[in-house]
Design an enzyme around this catalytic site. Structure first.
Site, mmCIF file in Angstrom:
data_model
loop_
_atom_site.group_PDB
_atom_site.id
_atom_site.type_symbol
_atom_site.label_atom_id
_atom_site.label_comp_id
_atom_site.label_asym_id
_atom_site.label_seq_id
_atom_site.Cartn_x
_atom_site.Cartn_y
_atom_site.Cartn_z
ATOM 1 C CG ASP A 1 -2.225 0.705 1.011
ATOM 2 O OD1 ASP A 1 -2.508 1.091 -0.132
ATOM 3 O OD2 ASP A 1 -2.987 0.863 1.979
ATOM 4 C CG ASP A 2 3.205 2.662 3.367
ATOM 5 O OD1 ASP A 2 3.343 3.823 3.752
ATOM 6 O OD2 ASP A 2 2.587 1.800 4.027
#
Length: 847
Positions: free
Chosen positions: A594-595
């Site tokens: 996600d990051d």
């Protein structure tokens, strides 16, 4: 701007009336919901009648405001009726209430609730408002040329208020918008009366052009206000940038971390002769005050803001307070104990709580799930079928259990008073698989007593090695509070001295999670600099207001945090080259999908000092994301195909954290990030992701959100991903999602969703929040909805609630750690998400 305590009390009283009726309007209830003592409320209002007098006074003041309902003598009947209608119906063209000046506006159903409550308790309380109505009516009828249409409009509006307040088949949101325009038509001179049946007819797309001139008349002003708001917000956000180039907001949760910290200090630094070391005593006292400040009126502790008391949080707080010296007969403890028993007693707590208590002899070890260190020896990499965060917990926990080390609480007291009478201590029996694992647990406990000591010793050594290896290149084991806590306890159980470098480093990393003030301390479960930096950069970049030097500095910092070592993810992807970013400052074994996607979105708007290096870094990240796609077409947080459902049956799995499966929110963000790099639905991986998202859309049109609360978050990201893909097969799904977002908008124009939606497996409405309102607006904008009444009211909601510093205030938790177990408050969410939503809305309108 901030409201007074008196006004806050009145707003709370209105909420109670609307939700639960006049019977629930007690001083105790209002004080509890307002976060005051009863004495604090009595300081402002001596009794229920005085409270209702205050509500009527508030209502009168609302009617006295020029834009609500006390027209000037010289105004026309049309202007007068328009002023009256603006109390509740979106007739000012853009569908936006203009009542929000010092506090929230009174909605029609709230006015009706106040009037009914006053009449039920003392009809004389209505005298002031009756006088206002007579004055308004006399002015209206003084115009001899006016027809009865304004009077019909007034009565229709009041009918709507009371139908909504009483739940008497009120119109739908779409019908309500159509009704507003029909009532407005009644007040226009020269218009003919329409068929009554048309009053509740939903507004059709072909009729939108009729009302569009009214909308356009207000768009220019709204755009200008949005420009001013975003510039102020961006300027403030830029001031929050660290000198090193990153952004980092606080990340807070419930009181369980402070409670666990007390037990950790008891384990590592037990009191000598009944006395704590001075430095430890100071921290114990600060943690205690934090816990006490969060106790609810019913005696319990919750796991999310405005949520009910929860048995694990309450039990852990109770034990921590006992360790801090609170007598079980103290009023605070008595109330907590009664709440625990009402929630099912100690028997109802999860395995995480029971394991922690068992380490101090407060819960029978035989009824806590066994976590054997032999887990690291099982062939087939079974350990890596468990989620990354659970690995960081179970490995050191297995060492603690295998060591047999146990500490005692001061005074050797017990918590038997928390045991619910006539309820056995046993593992829950859910299905045949869980029963099978209970039998396995019995075998494991027998193995602990009679197993081969050489195998156990080897297992402990391998678990210790795994733990130490995973503490390298990271901000503590797993870079999360539980991993660091158990690592410290495990090292202590293994005999590590306090001056051992690994012990010192881990303890310092854990202490680095503390937000310490003069009299309290609060723990962060982790640090979020990469996450906060990426979203801040993306918001500024999408607006085109990020100062080039600030963005360059941030890009350089992000490049310095790129992961270049293979981590646990490589067990299933051994040939994949590393590339990506963690959530924290350092967590090289656990880059976050996600990051990584969010950083790619951010770097789209920033040029680092070394453009060629930036291109290489971004290329590695894109390649790594493609390589981390799971077989179902979606993406998870840290691993690939981490979805072995059987593991959810083990006794230790009741903390809802054993697996890391694909989820729509992360998949949507990854798809958007990759498609903004030039890929589309014709790429095989994107096509599979689109099918994953389409297959996981809920029946009502929403998507589940794993890492944000909840369907609002999942829908926001799924829609953005599908739109970015350009897939023609996604059109119908996006339309259903748009309809769902419209359907869950709050009456005040914002959006809000409770953490309870995870428990109910369906959307649960909550008070509007800046971050969730922003997510809803971003979803609608991505779907092509830029100027509907819902969007304009949402924009207005954000504009009227921006604080003087340029941010927004948000009390509710909108981040998710583990659904139903652990929730998060990202303190920058209420800044950069509204900024992003307002900026992209203004840009979409301008084009």
């Amino acid at each position: 701007m901030p409201t007074s305590t008196r006004h806050s009390i009145l707003e709370t009283a209105i909420d109670v009336l609307v939700r639960d009726g006049v019977g629930a309007l007690t001083l105790e209830r209002v004080a509890q919901d307002a976060g005051l003592s009863k004495g604090g409320l009595l300081y402002h209002y001596e009794g229920k009648e005085q409270l209702l007098e205050g509500l009527i006074e508030l209502l009168v003041n609302e009617f006295d405001r020029e834009h609500i309902g006390m027209p000037s003598v010289g105004s026309t009947s049309t202007q007068q009726s328009h002023a009256f209608l603006s109390t509740d119906l979106p007739v000012n063209g853009n569908g936006v209430d203009d009542m929000l000046v010092e506090s929230r506006a009174l909605r029609g159903h709230e006015i009706a609730a106040i009037l009914m409550a006053a009449f039920a308790i003392n009809p004389e309380l209505l005298v002031p408002i009756r006088e206002r109505y007579r004055s308004w009516q006399s002015l209206l009828l003084a115009d001899e040329t006016a027809s009865t249409r304004p009077l019909i409009a007034r009565l229709a509006s009041e009918g709507l208020w009371f139908s909504e307040a009483l739940g008497l088949a009120p119109p739908t949101r779409e019908q309500r918008v159509a009704l507003a325009h029909e009532i407005q038509d009644l007040t226009q001179e020269g218009n003919s009366m329409k068929e009554s049946a048309a009053l509740l007819e939903p507004l059709r797309p072909e009729n939108i052009a009729v009302t569009w001139p009214l909308v356009n008349a207000n768009l220019e002003e709204l755009q200008q206000r949005t420009l001013e708001a975003t510039h102020l917000s961006a300027k403030t956000l830029l001031t929050k940038q660290n000198a090193q180039g990153f952004w980092q907001g606080d990340l807070t949760a419930d009181t369980t971390l402070e409670s666990d910290y007390v037990l950790l200090l008891l384990w590592l630094y037990p009191p000598q002769a009944g006395k704590w070391h001075d430095a430890i005593h100071v921290k114990i006292d600060k943690a205690m005050r934090t816990i006490l400040d969060r106790q609810l009126a019913d005696g319990g502790w919750n796991i999310y803001s405005e949520g009910p008391a929860e048995v694990n949080a309450t039990t852990r707080a109770y034990v921590a307070l006992r360790v801090c010296g609170y007598d079980p007969e103290h009023q605070i403890m008595e109330r907590a104990r009664q709440r625990i028993l009402a929630l099912g007693g100690l028997q109802a707590t999860n395995s995480y709580t029971k394991n922690n208590l068992s380490m101090f002899g407060l819960f029978p070890r035989k009824f806590t799930p066994s976590v054997p260190p032999e887990l690291v020896l099982i062939p087939g990499n079974v350990l890596y079928e468990i989620s990354s965060w659970s690995r960081a917990i179970v490995v050191p926990l297995s060492i603690i259990q295998a060591s047999g080390v146990q500490r005692q609480v001061p005074g050797n007291w017990t918590v038997d008073e928390l045991m619910l009478p006539n309820r056995k201590l046993m593992f829950p029996r859910k299905d045949p698989f869980s029963i099978m694992f209970h039998q396995v647990d019995r075998v494991l406990k027998l193995w602990e007593k009679r197993g081969f000591k050489d195998i156990r010793a080897k297992a402990i050594r391998e678990a210790e090695k795994w733990m130490l290896d995973h503490m390298r290149f990271t901000d503590g084991l797993g870079a999360i509070f539980p991993g660091m806590m158990y690592a410290l306890m495990a090292m202590d159980a293994l005999g590590y001295e306090r001056d051992h470098p690994d012990f010192i480093e881990t303890f310092n990393q854990l202490e680095g999670l503390i937000l310490e003030r003069s009299d309290t301390l609060q723990f962060q479960p982790s640090l979020s600099p990469v996450w906060d930096t990426a979203i801040s950069m993306f918001a500024l970049g999408e607006l085109g207001v990020g100062e080039s030097e600030a963005m360059r500095h941030a890009a350089d910092w992000l490049l310095s945090k790129e992961v270049r070592r293979k981590g646990d993810w490589s067990v299933k992807r051994p040939s994949l080259q590393p590339g990506g970013w963690p959530f924290q400052f350092a967590n090289e074994l656990y880059p976050d999908i996600d990051d990584t996607a969010m950083v790619l979105l951010a770097l789209e708007h920033a040029k680092a000092s070394e453009p060629e290096r930036q291109a290489r870094v971004e290329g590695r990240a894109v390649n790594w994301l493609f390589g981390m796609q799971s077989s179902d077409g979606g993406w998870a947080a840290f691993d690939v195909d981490n979805n072995w459902e059987l593991l959810n049956k083990v006794p230790f799995a009741d903390h809802n954290a054993m697996l890391d499966p694909s989820c729509p929110d992360i998949t949507g963000r990854v798809v958007e990030a990759l498609c903004r790099r030039g890929f589309d639905h014709q790429h095989q991986a994107i096509a599979r992701a689109v099918q994953y998202l389409l297959g996981h859309q809920q029946a009502d049109g929403s998507w589940y959100g794993r890492w944000g609360v909840n369907y609002t978050y999942g829908t926001f990201l799924a829609v953005r991903g599908l739109r970015a893909s350009g897939s023609p097969t996604a059109t119908a799904a996006i339309q259903r999602a748009t309809a769902w977002v419209h359907s869950v908008q709050n009456s005040d124009g914002g959006w809000g969703e409770s953490c309870a939606s995870y428990e109910k497996h369906a959307f649960v409405e909550a008070s509007s929040t800046p971050s969730q309102t922003a997510w809803a607006l971003l979803a609608l904008q991505s779907a092509g909805d830029r100027s509907s009444p819902s969007v304009l009211r949402g924009v207005e909601w954000l504009l009227t609630r921006q604080n003087q510093e340029g941010g927004w205030d948000e009390e509710l938790m909108t981040g998710t750690g583990f659904p139903n177990v652990f929730y998060l408050k990202y303190h920058l969410y209420s800044h950069y998400f509204p900024l992003l939503a307002l900026g992209t809305w203004r840009a979409s309108i301008a084009t």
